[in-house]
Design an enzyme around this catalytic site. Structure first.
Site, PDB file in Angstrom:
ATOM      1  N   GLU A  79       0.823  -1.201   0.000  1.00  0.00           N
ATOM      2  CA  GLU A  79       0.000   0.000   0.000  1.00  0.00           C
ATOM      3  C   GLU A  79       0.861   1.256   0.000  1.00  0.00           C
ATOM      4  O   GLU A  79       1.943   1.302   0.582  1.00  0.00           O
ATOM      5  CB  GLU A  79      -0.945  -0.026   1.206  1.00  0.00           C
ATOM      6  CG  GLU A  79      -1.937  -1.175   1.058  1.00  0.00           C
ATOM      7  CD  GLU A  79      -3.031  -1.207   2.114  1.00  0.00           C
ATOM      8  OE1 GLU A  79      -4.143  -1.617   1.777  1.00  0.00           O
ATOM      9  OE2 GLU A  79      -2.794  -0.834   3.274  1.00  0.00           O
ATOM     10  N   CYS A  92       3.588   8.470   1.095  1.00  0.00           N
ATOM     11  CA  CYS A  92       4.147   7.502   2.042  1.00  0.00           C
ATOM     12  C   CYS A  92       4.301   6.183   1.298  1.00  0.00           C
ATOM     13  O   CYS A  92       3.318   5.589   0.862  1.00  0.00           O
ATOM     14  CB  CYS A  92       3.197   7.362   3.226  1.00  0.00           C
ATOM     15  SG  CYS A  92       3.714   6.111   4.405  1.00  0.00           S
ATOM     16  N   CYS A  99       6.546  -7.137   6.632  1.00  0.00           N
ATOM     17  CA  CYS A  99       7.664  -6.682   7.460  1.00  0.00           C
ATOM     18  C   CYS A  99       8.144  -7.842   8.313  1.00  0.00           C
ATOM     19  O   CYS A  99       7.342  -8.633   8.809  1.00  0.00           O
ATOM     20  CB  CYS A  99       7.224  -5.523   8.357  1.00  0.00           C
ATOM     21  SG  CYS A  99       8.615  -4.747   9.222  1.00  0.00           S
ATOM     22  N   CYS A 103       6.916  -5.450  15.642  1.00  0.00           N
ATOM     23  CA  CYS A 103       6.482  -4.422  16.587  1.00  0.00           C
ATOM     24  C   CYS A 103       5.020  -4.706  16.951  1.00  0.00           C
ATOM     25  O   CYS A 103       4.175  -4.906  16.076  1.00  0.00           O
ATOM     26  CB  CYS A 103       6.632  -3.032  15.971  1.00  0.00           C
ATOM     27  SG  CYS A 103       8.333  -2.710  15.447  1.00  0.00           S
ATOM     28  N   CYS A 106       1.870  -2.597  15.522  1.00  0.00           N
ATOM     29  CA  CYS A 106       1.816  -2.277  14.093  1.00  0.00           C
ATOM     30  C   CYS A 106       1.093  -3.374  13.320  1.00  0.00           C
ATOM     31  O   CYS A 106       1.399  -4.558  13.459  1.00  0.00           O
ATOM     32  CB  CYS A 106       3.227  -2.097  13.552  1.00  0.00           C
ATOM     33  SG  CYS A 106       3.246  -1.722  11.791  1.00  0.00           S
ATOM     34  N   GLU A 149      10.607  -2.462   6.747  1.00  0.00           N
ATOM     35  CA  GLU A 149      11.710  -1.764   7.409  1.00  0.00           C
ATOM     36  C   GLU A 149      12.718  -1.394   6.318  1.00  0.00           C
ATOM     37  O   GLU A 149      13.435  -2.271   5.803  1.00  0.00           O
ATOM     38  CB  GLU A 149      12.331  -2.672   8.483  1.00  0.00           C
ATOM     39  CG  GLU A 149      13.674  -2.219   9.003  1.00  0.00           C
ATOM     40  CD  GLU A 149      13.717  -0.751   9.447  1.00  0.00           C
ATOM     41  OE1 GLU A 149      12.890  -0.336  10.272  1.00  0.00           O
ATOM     42  OE2 GLU A 149      14.592  -0.007   8.943  1.00  0.00           O
ATOM     43  N   SER A 180      12.233   6.367   7.722  1.00  0.00           N
ATOM     44  CA  SER A 180      11.936   6.005   9.110  1.00  0.00           C
ATOM     45  C   SER A 180      12.431   4.594   9.372  1.00  0.00           C
ATOM     46  O   SER A 180      12.189   3.678   8.594  1.00  0.00           O
ATOM     47  CB  SER A 180      10.421   6.082   9.340  1.00  0.00           C
ATOM     48  OG  SER A 180      10.116   5.684  10.659  1.00  0.00           O
ATOM     49  N   LEU A 203      11.156   5.324  18.160  1.00  0.00           N
ATOM     50  CA  LEU A 203      11.682   5.106  19.512  1.00  0.00           C
ATOM     51  C   LEU A 203      10.642   4.398  20.390  1.00  0.00           C
ATOM     52  O   LEU A 203      10.861   3.305  20.879  1.00  0.00           O
ATOM     53  CB  LEU A 203      12.085   6.460  20.101  1.00  0.00           C
ATOM     54  CG  LEU A 203      12.936   6.425  21.347  1.00  0.00           C
ATOM     55  CD1 LEU A 203      14.261   5.730  21.110  1.00  0.00           C
ATOM     56  CD2 LEU A 203      13.178   7.846  21.866  1.00  0.00           C
ATOM     57  N   CYS A 322      -0.730   5.726  10.030  1.00  0.00           N
ATOM     58  CA  CYS A 322       0.490   5.024  10.445  1.00  0.00           C
ATOM     59  C   CYS A 322       0.162   3.678  11.067  1.00  0.00           C
ATOM     60  O   CYS A 322      -0.674   3.584  11.953  1.00  0.00           O
ATOM     61  CB  CYS A 322       1.241   5.801  11.524  1.00  0.00           C
ATOM     62  SG  CYS A 322       1.668   7.436  11.055  1.00  0.00           S
TER      63      CYS A 322
HETATM   64  N1  SAH Z   1       9.559   0.136   9.758  1.00  0.00           N
HETATM   65  C1  SAH Z   1       9.824   1.545   9.787  1.00  0.00           C
HETATM   66  C2  SAH Z   1       8.836   2.283   8.933  1.00  0.00           C
HETATM   67  C3  SAH Z   1       7.429   2.376   9.492  1.00  0.00           C
HETATM   68  S1  SAH Z   1       7.135   4.042   9.697  1.00  0.00           S
HETATM   69  C4  SAH Z   1       9.854   2.030  11.221  1.00  0.00           C
HETATM   70  O1  SAH Z   1       9.606   1.223  12.104  1.00  0.00           O
HETATM   71  O2  SAH Z   1      10.200   3.185  11.468  1.00  0.00           O
HETATM   72  C5  SAH Z   1       5.650   4.154  10.443  1.00  0.00           C
HETATM   73  C6  SAH Z   1       5.672   4.758  11.837  1.00  0.00           C
HETATM   74  O3  SAH Z   1       4.389   4.504  12.399  1.00  0.00           O
HETATM   75  C7  SAH Z   1       6.700   4.105  12.744  1.00  0.00           C
HETATM   76  O4  SAH Z   1       7.191   5.006  13.700  1.00  0.00           O
HETATM   77  C8  SAH Z   1       5.848   3.066  13.410  1.00  0.00           C
HETATM   78  O5  SAH Z   1       6.413   2.614  14.613  1.00  0.00           O
HETATM   79  C9  SAH Z   1       4.552   3.813  13.620  1.00  0.00           C
HETATM   80  N2  SAH Z   1       3.397   2.944  13.817  1.00  0.00           N
HETATM   81  C10 SAH Z   1       3.295   1.622  13.561  1.00  0.00           C
HETATM   82  N3  SAH Z   1       2.079   1.156  13.919  1.00  0.00           N
HETATM   83  C11 SAH Z   1       1.402   2.198  14.407  1.00  0.00           C
HETATM   84  C12 SAH Z   1       0.065   2.352  14.900  1.00  0.00           C
HETATM   85  N4  SAH Z   1      -0.778   1.339  14.946  1.00  0.00           N
HETATM   86  N5  SAH Z   1      -0.310   3.589  15.286  1.00  0.00           N
HETATM   87  C13 SAH Z   1       0.543   4.627  15.200  1.00  0.00           C
HETATM   88  N6  SAH Z   1       1.812   4.546  14.740  1.00  0.00           N
HETATM   89  C14 SAH Z   1       2.223   3.345  14.347  1.00  0.00           C
END
Ligand code: SAH
Length: 342
Positions: A79, A92, A99, A103, A106, A149, A180, A203, A322
């Site tokens: 997407e 985006c 992935c 996490c 996510c 990632e 990111s 973070l 996100c």
């Molecule tokens: N894999 C990379 C790129 C993803 S960026 C990374 O981890 O940075 C997308 C951002 O949205 C990241 O900071 C991720 O941690 C955050 N994210 C993931 N799931 C989310 C959710 N359910 N609600 C809000 N932010 C989320």
């Protein structure tokens, strides 16, 4: 591409001409490239291909955000999201099919992992989005914040980014392209030397115990190592601040104490903190912190002198926010079984 042309008895600058046709004119048809000889056009038609990912579904949110499902070579879908704002348009994009990281907050993570996207599939997302949006809505910013990632698909991502920045490509400013990462430390060291873009780091927790749980790659690269590489990156581009992303999870990482730990952790790094209200998805185990809590958390950080913003959630009615991107992933990692059993 220059080497390819030279190898076939053509001057190297043919590459420049073809790049301009593709990226500036949006052409995917060699026969239209009229400043190339007829013979060369024919040769290219017979021996090369110019293909963009195919849009198989489109959704438009109430706030103007678009989400596209793009079919990639293997039949999997990723997407891509376009977020229009008054003065800019942010695309985006995804870097992997699914992935491999897990996490816990996510949605992409729950789908498992299939494969890395190729350079063409990464840059092709910009191509199809711009074609679809037409001339009225321009893509001014690109964020690698979609599925995957990016630093675990290092070479393809770096090549695609360099195409985005190149004047013969999309000519985007390096301040307008953001990668990111969840914190793949060795790749972050390598990145500084080969690719100059803005960095965002997911973070989400200010101590190892909690981050090990939320962002499991922390077990491999703990906070101390992550912050050390962030400091190195700041040295390379002193005027550019790193963005730390921090998802707001009710009762998990959003207390006053968490805010104070965060202040201590980031005190000597020139940075911005971006608080992301948690976006729920089916079967998610977390809740978003309340608005009052998020504001209080922000104020504590702000009063210590940190620069803090709260990310405005966009496209949530079409699951384009996100962490909500899912596409269609034939998982090869069997990780979904683990989730199902948990
Ligand atoms: N894999 C990379 C790129 C993803 S960026 C990374 O981890 O940075 C997308 C951002 O949205 C990241 O900071 C991720 O941690 C955050 N994210 C993931 N799931 C989310 C959710 N359910 N609600 C809000 N932010 C989320």
């Amino acid at each position: 591409m220059s080497a390819f042309f030279v190898e076939h008895g053509e001057p190297a600058f043919r590459a420049t001409q073809v790049m301009k046709w593709i990226y500036h004119e949006g052409s995917t048809d060699f026969s239209q490239m009229t400043n190339l000889s007829k013979k060369l056009r024919l040769f290219l038609q017979e021996n090369c291909s110019l293909e963009a990912p195919e849009i198989v579904a489109e959704e438009l949110a109430a706030d103007g955000t678009y989400k596209w499902a793009l079919k990639m070579h293997c039949g999997n879908r990723v997407e891509t999201v376009f977020i229009p704002e008054e003065k800019r348009g942010t695309l985006c994009i995804s870097s992997q099919v699914g992935c491999a990281l897990a996490c816990t907050f996510c949605s992409t993570a729950q789908q498992g992992f299939n494969r890395n996207l190729t350079v063409a599939e990464i840059i092709g997302q910009i191509y199809v989005a711009q074609q679809r949006l037409g001339t009225t809505k321009k893509i001014t910013n690109v964020v690698l914040m979609g599925m995957g990632e990016p630093l675990l698909n290092f070479n393809n991502v770096v090549t695609a980014i360099n195409l985005m920045l190149d004047d013969l490509g999309y000519g985007l400013s390096k301040r307008r392209v953001t990668l990111s990462t969840s914190g793949v430390v060795p790749a972050m060291y390598r990145l500084g030397g080969v690719c100059d873009v803005s960095l965002a780091v997911s973070l989400h927790a200010a101590n190892d115990e909690l981050r090990n749980e939320l962002v499991p790659i922390n077990q491999k690269y703990p906070l101390k190592e992550l912050l050390a590489v962030c400091k190195e990156n700041v040295k390379i581009a002193p005027r550019r601040k790193i963005t730390f992303e921090y998802v707001m999870l009710d009762g998990i990482n959003d207390t006053d104490l968490d805010a104070r730990m965060l202040i201590k952790l980031l005190k000597d790094i020139p940075c911005k903190i971006n608080l992301i209200p948690f976006n729920p998805f089916p079967n998610s185990i977390y809740k978003c912190s309340s608005k009052t809590r998020i504001l209080k958390f922000r104020d504590i950080l702000h009063n210590s002198g940190l620069i803090v913003t709260i990310r405005r959630t966009r496209g949530e009615d079409i699951a384009a926010a996100c962490g909500q991107l899912v596409g269609k992933v034939q998982d090869k990692s069997r990780r979904h079984l683990k989730f199902a059993n948990d």
